[in-house]
Design a protein around this motif. Structure first.
Motif, short mmCIF file in Angstrom:
data_model
loop_
_atom_site.label_atom_id
_atom_site.label_comp_id
_atom_site.label_asym_id
_atom_site.label_seq_id
_atom_site.Cartn_x
_atom_site.Cartn_y
_atom_site.Cartn_z
N LYS A 21 49.07 21.99 31.61
CA LYS A 21 48.30 20.75 31.40
C LYS A 21 48.68 19.68 32.44
O LYS A 21 47.81 19.06 33.05
CB LYS A 21 48.55 20.22 29.97
CG LYS A 21 47.95 21.12 28.90
CD LYS A 21 48.12 20.55 27.49
CE LYS A 21 49.53 20.69 26.97
NZ LYS A 21 50.02 22.07 26.82
N ASP A 43 52.88 29.85 38.70
CA ASP A 43 52.87 29.74 37.24
C ASP A 43 53.53 30.99 36.67
O ASP A 43 54.12 31.79 37.43
CB ASP A 43 51.43 29.56 36.72
CG ASP A 43 51.42 28.86 35.36
OD1 ASP A 43 51.45 27.61 35.31
OD2 ASP A 43 51.41 29.57 34.33
N GLN A 44 53.51 31.13 35.36
CA GLN A 44 54.14 32.25 34.66
C GLN A 44 53.81 33.58 35.34
O GLN A 44 52.65 33.89 35.56
CB GLN A 44 53.60 32.26 33.22
CG GLN A 44 54.18 33.30 32.33
CD GLN A 44 55.47 32.83 31.69
OE1 GLN A 44 56.53 33.07 32.23
NE2 GLN A 44 55.36 32.17 30.56
N GLY A 85 59.69 17.13 35.89
CA GLY A 85 59.22 16.44 34.70
C GLY A 85 59.54 17.20 33.43
O GLY A 85 59.49 16.63 32.33
N THR A 87 61.17 18.76 30.29
CA THR A 87 62.16 18.14 29.41
C THR A 87 63.31 19.11 29.09
O THR A 87 63.32 20.24 29.55
CB THR A 87 61.48 17.69 28.11
OG1 THR A 87 60.65 18.76 27.65
CG2 THR A 87 60.65 16.45 28.35
N PHE A 115 57.16 10.09 33.74
CA PHE A 115 56.75 9.54 35.04
C PHE A 115 55.70 8.46 34.91
O PHE A 115 55.26 7.91 35.92
CB PHE A 115 56.24 10.67 35.94
CG PHE A 115 57.34 11.47 36.57
CD1 PHE A 115 57.94 11.06 37.76
CD2 PHE A 115 57.79 12.64 35.98
CE1 PHE A 115 58.96 11.79 38.34
CE2 PHE A 115 58.81 13.40 36.56
CZ PHE A 115 59.40 12.96 37.75
N LYS A 146 52.98 20.63 21.98
CA LYS A 146 54.28 20.31 22.57
C LYS A 146 55.37 21.19 21.96
O LYS A 146 55.47 21.33 20.74
CB LYS A 146 54.60 18.82 22.36
CG LYS A 146 55.88 18.39 23.05
CD LYS A 146 55.98 16.87 23.13
CE LYS A 146 57.30 16.42 23.72
NZ LYS A 146 57.58 16.99 25.04
N1 LIG Z 1 58.34 13.86 32.63
C1 LIG Z 1 57.07 13.62 32.31
O1 LIG Z 1 56.49 12.58 32.69
C2 LIG Z 1 56.33 14.61 31.50
C3 LIG Z 1 56.97 15.75 31.09
N2 LIG Z 1 56.27 16.72 30.43
C4 LIG Z 1 57.01 17.94 30.15
O2 LIG Z 1 56.59 18.92 31.10
C5 LIG Z 1 56.66 20.21 30.52
C6 LIG Z 1 55.31 20.90 30.63
O3 LIG Z 1 54.35 20.21 29.86
P1 LIG Z 1 52.83 20.69 29.78
O4 LIG Z 1 52.20 20.70 31.12
O5 LIG Z 1 52.22 19.88 28.70
O6 LIG Z 1 53.03 22.20 29.28
P2 LIG Z 1 52.06 23.46 29.49
O7 LIG Z 1 52.53 24.50 28.52
O8 LIG Z 1 50.64 23.03 29.42
O9 LIG Z 1 52.37 23.93 30.99
C7 LIG Z 1 53.51 24.62 31.37
C8 LIG Z 1 53.08 25.70 32.36
O10 LIG Z 1 54.23 26.32 32.90
C9 LIG Z 1 54.04 27.72 32.86
N3 LIG Z 1 55.31 28.43 32.91
C10 LIG Z 1 56.12 28.80 31.90
N4 LIG Z 1 57.20 29.43 32.37
C11 LIG Z 1 57.07 29.47 33.71
C12 LIG Z 1 57.87 29.98 34.77
N5 LIG Z 1 59.02 30.61 34.53
N6 LIG Z 1 57.44 29.82 36.03
C13 LIG Z 1 56.29 29.20 36.30
N7 LIG Z 1 55.48 28.69 35.35
C14 LIG Z 1 55.88 28.81 34.07
C15 LIG Z 1 53.28 27.93 31.56
O11 LIG Z 1 52.68 29.22 31.50
P3 LIG Z 1 52.43 29.88 30.03
O12 LIG Z 1 51.55 28.92 29.29
O13 LIG Z 1 51.78 31.18 30.34
O14 LIG Z 1 53.78 30.00 29.40
C16 LIG Z 1 52.24 26.80 31.69
O15 LIG Z 1 51.15 27.16 32.50
C17 LIG Z 1 57.18 19.99 29.09
O16 LIG Z 1 58.59 20.11 29.06
C18 LIG Z 1 56.77 18.55 28.81
O17 LIG Z 1 57.56 17.94 27.82
C19 LIG Z 1 54.96 16.58 30.11
C20 LIG Z 1 54.30 15.45 30.46
C21 LIG Z 1 54.92 14.38 31.20
#
Ligand SMILES: NC(=O)C1=CN([C@@H]2O[C@H](COP(=O)(O)OP(=O)(O)OC[C@H]3O[C@@H](n4cnc5c(N)ncnc54)[C@H](OP(=O)(O)O)[C@@H]3O)[C@@H](O)[C@H]2O)C=CC1
Ligand SMILES: O=C(O)C1=N[C@H](C(=O)O)C[C@H](O)C1
Length: 256
Positions: A21, A43-44, A85, A87, A115, A146
């Motif tokens: 996302k 990505d994954q 970003g 967590t 951020f 989440k």
């Molecule tokens: N610091 C900030 O400002 C913000 C922080 N966040 C944090 O960012 C993180 C992600 O949030 P969000 O985008 O909503 O989550 P999502 O689940 O939408 O996105 C995470 C993505 O990472 C992929 N992924 C998982 N494991 C791996 C890997 N080993 N290598 C590469 N890609 C991988 C997932 O694939 P799959 O779905 O197939 O597992 C998915 O496409 C969370 O920890 C959230 O709390 C979010 C918003 C703002």
């Protein structure tokens, strides 16, 4: 090599979690910036080595708390700057990142729980208000997909409030509860009660509630779109090469 209209060489950027996302919003923002070039998206299941092959200078990580440490270890070992970003960073994890950076002293890592400029200011304002009120509680509200609770932002907010109150000699919030259903008073984060709401339709929101004799103060921030995180991330991408070592939070980049 990409240059912009001013002849400036673009920073070569990679994104981890590019299909997620937030990852998608960051890819859009990098593509829209003429001083940045998106050279690899992972990505994954994709090989992280793509960042080395594409000569990425900075990689942005928005993945998952379970995988972010392995990602960071790889990036630091390869001298690639990171803007993170994702967590899940407690003091032990931050110390581990510092130990990797000790072997790669020119590399910079920025880890920020949020951020969005409004969220950064919320944390700062809450820290400033903390010593003036008897009571404080935090409510964080997020989309139901989440993975972690409380949010990284709420953890950081509670820790900043707790430190400010301790420095000023302010005790814990008064609370006469003696009978409770487990969880009804929220989680105890550094002595501050944090309540987590998960609700369809929400993005990312937080309220910090303060109370003292005859008055309350509520500081509220709402990210109503994930594009809210992009300006802070791009600021990090542009600055991280000149900030070797570990930087926690966006505050120093904003001169806060
Ligand atoms: N610091 C900030 O400002 C913000 C922080 N966040 C944090 O960012 C993180 C992600 O949030 P969000 O985008 O909503 O989550 P999502 O689940 O939408 O996105 C995470 C993505 O990472 C992929 N992924 C998982 N494991 C791996 C890997 N080993 N290598 C590469 N890609 C991988 C997932 O694939 P799959 O779905 O197939 O597992 C998915 O496409 C969370 O920890 C959230 O709390 C979010 C918003 C703002
Ligand atoms: O998972 C999210 O969505 C968000 N995560 C971060 C957090 O846990 O604080 C930042 C923001 O709240 C959005």
């Amino acid at each position: 090599m990409l240059t912009n209209s001013g002849g400036q060489v673009a920073i070569r950027v990679g994104v981890l979690g590019a299909n997620g996302k937030v990852g998608k919003a960051i890819c859009d923002a990098v593509n829209a910036a003429d001083d940045l070039e998106l050279v690899a998206t992972v990505d994954q299941g994709d090989p992280i080595e793509q960042f080395v092959e594409s000569d990425a200078e900075v990689v942005v990580d928005f993945t998952h708390p379970d995988v972010v440490m392995d990602n960071l270890k790889f990036l630091v070992a390869n001298g690639i700057h990171a803007v993170v970003g994702t967590t899940g960073f407690d003091d032990d994890r931050l110390d581990e990142v510092r130990s990797w950076l000790a072997d790669s002293p020119k590399t910079g890592v920025l880890i920020a729980p949020n951020f969005a400029i409004g969220a950064v200011l919320t944390m700062r304002f809450a820290e400033q208000a903390a010593r003036f009120f008897d009571s404080v509680e935090v409510i964080e509200l997020h989309h139901p997909n989440k993975a972690d609770a409380p949010s990284g932002t709420a953890y950081r907010t509670a820790a900043l409030i707790a430190d400010a109150r301790a420095a000023a000699g302010v005790g814990k919030s008064p609370d006469a509860t003696t009978t409770e259903l487990e969880g009804s008073r929220g989680a105890d984060v550094a002595g501050v009660r944090v309540h987590s709401i998960r609700l369809a339709g929400l993005v990312a929101h937080q309220e910090v509630l303060f109370g003292t004799q005859g008055e309350t103060l509520t500081i509220r921030h709402d990210s109503i779109d994930r594009s809210s995180f992009a300006p802070g991330v791009l600021l990090g991408v542009r600055q991280i090469a000149s900030r070797p070592g570990l930087t926690v939070g966006l505050d120093p980049l904003l001169d806060l």
